[in-house]
Design a protein around this motif. Structure first.
Motif, mmCIF file in Angstrom:
data_model
loop_
_atom_site.group_PDB
_atom_site.id
_atom_site.type_symbol
_atom_site.label_atom_id
_atom_site.label_comp_id
_atom_site.label_asym_id
_atom_site.label_seq_id
_atom_site.Cartn_x
_atom_site.Cartn_y
_atom_site.Cartn_z
ATOM 1 N N PRO A 1 27.089 44.616 23.749
ATOM 2 C CA PRO A 1 27.891 44.476 25.182
ATOM 3 C C PRO A 1 29.151 45.440 25.306
ATOM 4 O O PRO A 1 29.542 45.561 26.333
ATOM 5 C CB PRO A 1 28.481 43.114 25.091
ATOM 6 N N LEU A 2 29.772 46.072 24.128
ATOM 7 C CA LEU A 2 30.593 46.906 24.344
ATOM 8 C C LEU A 2 30.185 48.184 25.070
ATOM 9 O O LEU A 2 31.182 49.032 25.527
ATOM 10 C CB LEU A 2 31.441 47.119 22.825
ATOM 11 N N CYS A 3 29.117 48.525 25.182
ATOM 12 C CA CYS A 3 28.507 49.764 25.710
ATOM 13 C C CYS A 3 28.847 49.404 27.168
ATOM 14 O O CYS A 3 28.735 50.565 28.020
ATOM 15 C CB CYS A 3 26.885 49.751 25.591
ATOM 16 N N ARG A 4 29.155 48.315 27.731
ATOM 17 C CA ARG A 4 29.457 48.283 29.091
ATOM 18 C C ARG A 4 30.829 47.873 29.355
ATOM 19 O O ARG A 4 31.450 47.614 30.456
ATOM 20 C CB ARG A 4 28.738 47.019 29.716
ATOM 21 N N CYS A 5 31.811 48.241 28.158
ATOM 22 C CA CYS A 5 33.176 48.123 28.293
ATOM 23 C C CYS A 5 33.739 48.780 29.407
ATOM 24 O O CYS A 5 33.186 49.790 29.742
ATOM 25 C CB CYS A 5 33.805 48.533 27.020
ATOM 26 N N SER A 6 34.800 48.185 30.135
ATOM 27 C CA SER A 6 35.455 49.179 31.195
ATOM 28 C C SER A 6 36.053 50.445 30.863
ATOM 29 O O SER A 6 36.248 51.199 31.954
ATOM 30 C CB SER A 6 36.362 48.116 31.924
ATOM 31 N N TYR A 7 36.329 50.512 29.790
ATOM 32 C CA TYR A 7 36.995 51.861 29.230
ATOM 33 C C TYR A 7 35.683 52.907 29.209
ATOM 34 O O TYR A 7 35.119 52.895 28.001
ATOM 35 C CB TYR A 7 38.030 51.825 28.198
ATOM 36 N N GLY A 8 35.727 53.949 29.744
ATOM 37 C CA GLY A 8 34.817 54.959 29.619
ATOM 38 C C GLY A 8 34.697 55.620 28.225
ATOM 39 O O GLY A 8 33.405 55.322 27.716
ATOM 40 N N PRO A 9 35.655 56.123 27.481
ATOM 41 C CA PRO A 9 35.034 56.706 26.427
ATOM 42 C C PRO A 9 34.927 55.691 25.358
ATOM 43 O O PRO A 9 34.168 56.111 24.066
ATOM 44 C CB PRO A 9 36.729 57.326 25.884
ATOM 45 N N TYR A 10 35.401 54.628 25.401
ATOM 46 C CA TYR A 10 34.858 53.421 24.510
ATOM 47 C C TYR A 10 33.228 53.211 24.628
ATOM 48 O O TYR A 10 32.571 53.053 23.466
ATOM 49 C CB TYR A 10 35.853 52.243 24.386
ATOM 50 N N ALA A 11 33.088 52.950 25.774
ATOM 51 C CA ALA A 11 31.680 52.473 26.131
ATOM 52 C C ALA A 11 30.776 53.684 25.668
ATOM 53 O O ALA A 11 29.721 53.451 24.943
ATOM 54 C CB ALA A 11 31.621 52.170 27.692
#
Ligand SMILES: [Fe+2]
Ligand SMILES: [Fe+2]
Lengths: 95, 338
Positions: free
Chosen positions: B162-172
């Motif tokens: 689910p973190l692949c869809r995180c709002s912060y681009g570099p983290y995703a």
């Protein structure tokens, strides 16, 4: 400590012949050669690339996101730059 | 003259008084715009405006995640030299090397938020910032390499998808890379378990023992129950988190129990049973006392892990300094010859 910190590099990889280099991430390395070697180890462990570029992050000049509206606005009202803007009569092909 | 002075003073007071509400108003407006972007699934990129709390939450979460990848190399590194054959050794080595890469992607993501990488590492060493509590358990037998790959990497995948869809681009983006690499980690672990379970009685017992020790700590990897998790609501609103701890834990149990049954392993939970009405497995109570003990530094290997990381940094200091000095010298040399 921060004095000895290695500089930050941005890494670009060409995944295969015929494609552009694409930004994949960053890493720290003391010099360009080690930056390339580290990029090989970090970003191409599964044959993701055939060519690597590294650029010191400090050397990258970026547009300011808060100025994006003004910067890109001139393109927004020029729909006539797209082929879909034009009516092509029925029966015309190869256009 | 005096009048002029009074006027200037008055003007200053007026400016001071009007500035504060203006600034608050601006901040409110920025925050509102920010939340609108999040609601529309527009990614936040490093130079975009973001609330300070959003930045701090991400720095904490991503640096904890990075530390977990790096500390996570220690329990498995413990078995590289004693892997039962060359194939297993090559596989374990590749897996542990991947984890180092995961740590690097994540430290890079933290740096885009303006955090200093070395500072975040020092925060790990001083105990200010935590890492996943699972890595404070010892790896007592080769079967633990199987249990870790299967359960620990399995739970990590559940968390990271689910973190692949995180709002912060570099983290995703870092998570997309990580998830691609994780699936081999879980499979190699499951393969070790399968081999042991098909082996002699002694080997099967080794697998069961490892499973017994890692099952509950793996369930704890998803963190406290939703009711106890103080950051969940805000993180969900910011789309830093896309599923709650309890949802992910249930999902993990539901997919893992049939796998354990296929291996012929007994789940060390007397209360575990399929619930027809919920279509999920019911399970026993997690020992949260143990969880908090380990999180707060009193697990079996906490001290050992931090000592290993601190030593690694200290012992590598001269290498990093020498590499820097060498690079400096090379630069001088090319300058002179040019
Ligand atoms: Fe990982
Ligand atoms: Fe992994």
């Amino acid at each position: 400590m921060s004095q000895q910190e290695w500089p930050l590099w941005e890494v670009f990889i060409r995944s295969k012949k015929g494609l552009n280099h694409k930004h994949v991430g960053s890493l720290r390395a003391p010099d360009a050669q080690l930056a390339v070697e580290n990029a090989r180890d970090v970003y191409t462990r599964r044959s993701e690339g055939i060519s690597i570029w590294v650029v010191l992050s400090n050397n990258i000049v970026a547009s300011d996101p808060s100025e994006s509206p003004e910067l890109f606005e001139p393109a927004d009202d020029k729909v006539y730059r797209h082929p879909t803007f034009y009516d092509v009569p029925d029966g015309i092909s190869h256009m | 003259m005096l009048i002029l002075f009074v006027l200037i003073v008055l003007k200053h007071i007026f400016v001071l008084l009007s500035c504060v509400p203006m600034e608050n108003k601006n901040l409110e407006l920025l925050e509102e715009k920010f939340q609108q972007k999040i609601d529309q699934d527009i990614k936040i990129e490093p130079n975009d405006w973001m609330p300070d709390n959003y930045r701090q939450t991400l720095i904490r979460q991503i640096s904890q995640h990075a530390h977990s990848e790096v500390v996570g190399m220690l329990p498995e590194g413990n078995w590289i030299t004693r892997a039962p054959n060359l194939r297993r050794k090559a596989v374990l080595l590749a897996k542990v090397q991947d984890e180092a890469g995961h740590g690097l992607y994540l430290y890079s993501a933290v740096e885009t938020l303006g955090a200093d990488r070395e500072d975040t590492i020092d925060d790990l060493h001083s105990g200010k910032v935590k890492y996943s509590s699972i890595f404070n358990y010892p790896t007592l037998s080769w079967a633990d390499m199987g249990a870790i790959g299967w359960l620990v990497d399995g739970a990590a995948i559940m968390n990271q998808v689910p973190l692949c869809r995180c709002s912060y681009g570099p983290y995703a983006r870092a998570m997309v890379r990580v998830c691609k690499e994780e699936s081999f980690h879980q499979r190699q672990g499951f393969e070790i378990m399968t081999t042991l379970c098909k082996g002699t009685l002694e080997q099967k017992a080794m697998a069961q023992d490892a499973f017994n020790r890692f099952w509950w700590p793996a369930l704890m990897m998803f963190g406290p129950n939703d009711a106890e998790s103080k950051h969940t609501a805000q993180s969900m609103k910011w789309k830093i988190k896309r599923s709650t701890n309890d949802e992910l834990r249930q999902q993990f149990i539901d997919v893992t129990v049939p796998q354990a049954e296929l291996l012929g392993l007994t789940i060390p939970d007397a209360d575990l049973k399929w619930n027809e009405s919920t279509n999920h497995y019911d399970f026993g109570t997690i020992n949260w006392d143990e969880f908090w003990q380990v999180v707060n530094g009193n697990g079996p290997c906490n001290a050992e892990r931090i000592e290993a990381r601190t030593k690694a940094k200290e012992n590598g200091l001269w290498v990093r300094a020498a590499a820097m000095a060498h690079a400096e010298k090379q630069r001088e040399r090319t300058k002179q010859s040019a």
